[in-house]
Motif scaffolding. Structure first.
Motif, PDB file in Angstrom:
ATOM      1  N   ALA A   1      -5.478 -50.513  -6.275  1.00  0.00           N
ATOM      2  CA  ALA A   1      -4.649 -49.739  -7.201  1.00  0.00           C
ATOM      3  C   ALA A   1      -5.200 -49.757  -8.628  1.00  0.00           C
ATOM      4  CB  ALA A   1      -3.219 -50.283  -7.187  1.00  0.00           C
ATOM      5  N   ALA A   2      -5.765 -50.898  -9.031  1.00  0.00           N
ATOM      6  CA  ALA A   2      -6.204 -51.058 -10.417  1.00  0.00           C
ATOM      7  C   ALA A   2      -7.617 -50.567 -10.664  1.00  0.00           C
ATOM      8  CB  ALA A   2      -6.102 -52.529 -10.821  1.00  0.00           C
ATOM      9  N   GLU A   3      -8.387 -50.334  -9.612  1.00  0.00           N
ATOM     10  CA  GLU A   3      -9.816 -50.052  -9.778  1.00  0.00           C
ATOM     11  C   GLU A   3     -10.120 -48.915 -10.749  1.00  0.00           C
ATOM     12  OE1 GLU A   3     -13.849 -48.968  -7.227  1.00  0.00           O
ATOM     13  OE2 GLU A   3     -11.864 -48.740  -6.311  1.00  0.00           O
ATOM     14  N   PRO A   4      -9.505 -47.729 -10.642  1.00  0.00           N
ATOM     15  CA  PRO A   4      -9.875 -46.642 -11.567  1.00  0.00           C
ATOM     16  C   PRO A   4      -9.708 -47.026 -13.033  1.00  0.00           C
ATOM     17  CG  PRO A   4      -8.599 -45.796  -9.731  1.00  0.00           C
ATOM     18  CD  PRO A   4      -8.511 -47.281  -9.639  1.00  0.00           C
ATOM     19  N   LEU A   5      -8.540 -47.576 -13.390  1.00  0.00           N
ATOM     20  CA  LEU A   5      -8.302 -47.934 -14.780  1.00  0.00           C
ATOM     21  C   LEU A   5      -9.107 -49.155 -15.199  1.00  0.00           C
ATOM     22  CD1 LEU A   5      -4.475 -47.291 -15.200  1.00  0.00           C
ATOM     23  CD2 LEU A   5      -6.347 -46.117 -16.362  1.00  0.00           C
TER      24      LEU A   5
END
Length: 444
Positions: free
Chosen positions: A145-149
């Motif tokens: 979930a956090a990878e893009p940001l």
């Protein structure tokens, strides 16, 4: 350095040898730790007093950079977690930069007036956020979930690493004792010291239609898209950057005294600011010297000239009977020579490479290709590509609104990390800006 923010899921750096055996969370932990550690390495030689000074409105205190990059990870990743406890509720106001949809910000020009939180508390803030990020990345659901940001935040921190180096250089230059940041040796130059290399080699661009912009493979900021066809007439770009020796010839020919070489705004600016040489040049014992991060040194004629405004770069090109390339010519030429360059980017004089080799952060030679050494001014005004739309949400707020009265620079510099640059990267600054490592590549 200011750029739009978007992301993809590709790796920022070359993956470790055993990357296939690492989970996504472990890969992101490694990348996060690597970049945050370089920030700490940049700060290591500085005193507490060094970290609190703001030498001009365009620069920020080192302590503010440390807190702001941490605020980014806390605000855009951790605050969405129900079980996360905010470190300090006042930091959102103090360390927000331009994200108006997030909330109000403390005025940029007054950041140097903030003595508290002190450096020790800012470091506690970084440790708090680092522990939260690294611990949560042990959960694969959080990592996905956090990878893009998280990748956005990593590249955002690399932008601020570059600003830290240029801001602290400006701050130290204000001291008449010419203090040394790090007493590192300079990288070896491709030509003998105190000589001016000359080259008649030009990179030829044939008339045609070229794809310009990011192709979607890997990380990119949203101002690099959408990829689009662009017609280019026949043109040539110099294979070499303009040197100190060449620029000194311009100065000795009265370049700063002859308005016919200058754009109207450029002539007005140079008269108002009393410019007569690049930033950080001064007469010392009757000879030209320049201030570097290793202190005051004689001007080496063979080194690429740097710390020039767009106005100065354009005036030099006119005096030389040449011009600055457009950013589209630059990108087409860069892609053309990339296949023949013999030096990989991770061996060019970028900041992470120079730190690893304990070399001074200063340009001493032209790169093998077009990327590296100094940011290169182009003649292009900063605007959106055809079909451009800012990224959605608050993280996309940091780009489109700056598309006015800015000029595009390409290529990266000795203050840029090798894992942060690519041929489509668009940097931008006002045409009078000089404190970045900015120089000249001529076109005809």
């Amino acid at each position: 350095m200011k750029s739009a923010i978007t992301s993809t899921t590709n790796a920022m750096t070359s993956p470790p040898v055993n990357a296939a055996s690492l989970s996504l969370g472990e890969q992101l932990q490694s990348l996060y730790h690597l970049v945050r550690s370089l920030t700490d390495h940049i700060v290591e030689p500085l005193s507490v007093e060094d970290c609190g000074v703001q030498s001009m409105d365009d620069a920020s205190p080192i302590r503010w950079h440390l807190a702001h990059t941490t605020w980014f990870f806390e605000t855009f990743i951790l605050r969405s977690q129900a079980d996360y406890q905010e470190f300090n509720p006042h930091f959102g106001f103090l360390f927000n930069s331009y994200y108006h949809s997030i909330g109000k910000q403390y005025p940029r020009s007054r950041r140097g007036l903030i003595s508290r939180p002190g450096l020790s508390q800012v470091r506690e803030y970084r440790q708090h956020v680092d522990q939260e990020i690294l611990t949560r990345l042990q959960r694969e659901d959080f990592a996905i979930a956090a990878e893009p940001l998280l990748r956005v935040g990593i590249h955002h921190e690399q932008q601020h690493q570059e600003l830290m180096l240029t801001d602290l250089k400006h701050m130290l230059s204000c001291n008449p004792m010419w203090p040394v940041y790090r007493d590192d040796p300079f990288d070896a130059c491709n030509a003998p010291a105190s000589t001016t290399p000359t080259s008649d080699e030009w990179i030829e661009i044939a008339e045609g239609v070229y794809p310009i912009g990011h192709d979607g493979n890997g990380f990119a900021f949203d101002n690099e898209s959408p990829r689009h066809p662009t017609y280019l007439p026949n043109a040539s770009l110099s294979s070499m950057l303009v040197t100190n020796g060449e620029y000194l010839e311009f100065m000795q020919a009265g370049g700063y005294e002859r308005p016919e070489h200058w754009l109207s705004m450029g002539w007005a600016t140079t008269q108002q600011q009393h410019w007569d040489s690049p930033l950080y040049w001064l007469r010392h014992n009757g000879e030209w010297h320049q201030f570097t991060l290793a202190g005051l040194v004689p001007v080496e004629l063979a080194w690429p000239v740097t710390h020039l405004s767009y106005f100065e770069a354009d005036a030099f090109a006119r005096w030389k009977g040449r011009r600055l390339p457009t950013e589209f010519e630059w990108e087409a030429a860069c892609d053309q020579v990339a296949s023949t360059a013999t030096t990989p980017l991770d061996q060019e004089p970028f900041a992470d490479v120079l730190f690893e080799q304990d070399k001074c952060i200063h340009p001493t030679r032209s790169p093998d290709g077009l990327m590296g050494t100094v940011w290169q001014w182009t003649s292009s005004s900063y605007a959106g590509y055809p079909g451009y739309r800012p990224a959605a949400g608050a993280v996309g707020e940091y780009n489109g609104k700056f598309m006015c009265n800015q000029s595009v620079l390409r290529g990266g510099s000795v203050a840029t990390s090798s894992t942060h640059i690519r041929s489509t990267y668009r940097n931008f600054f006002p045409p009078e800006a000089r404190w970045q490592f900015s120089g000249i590549r001529l076109a005809k």
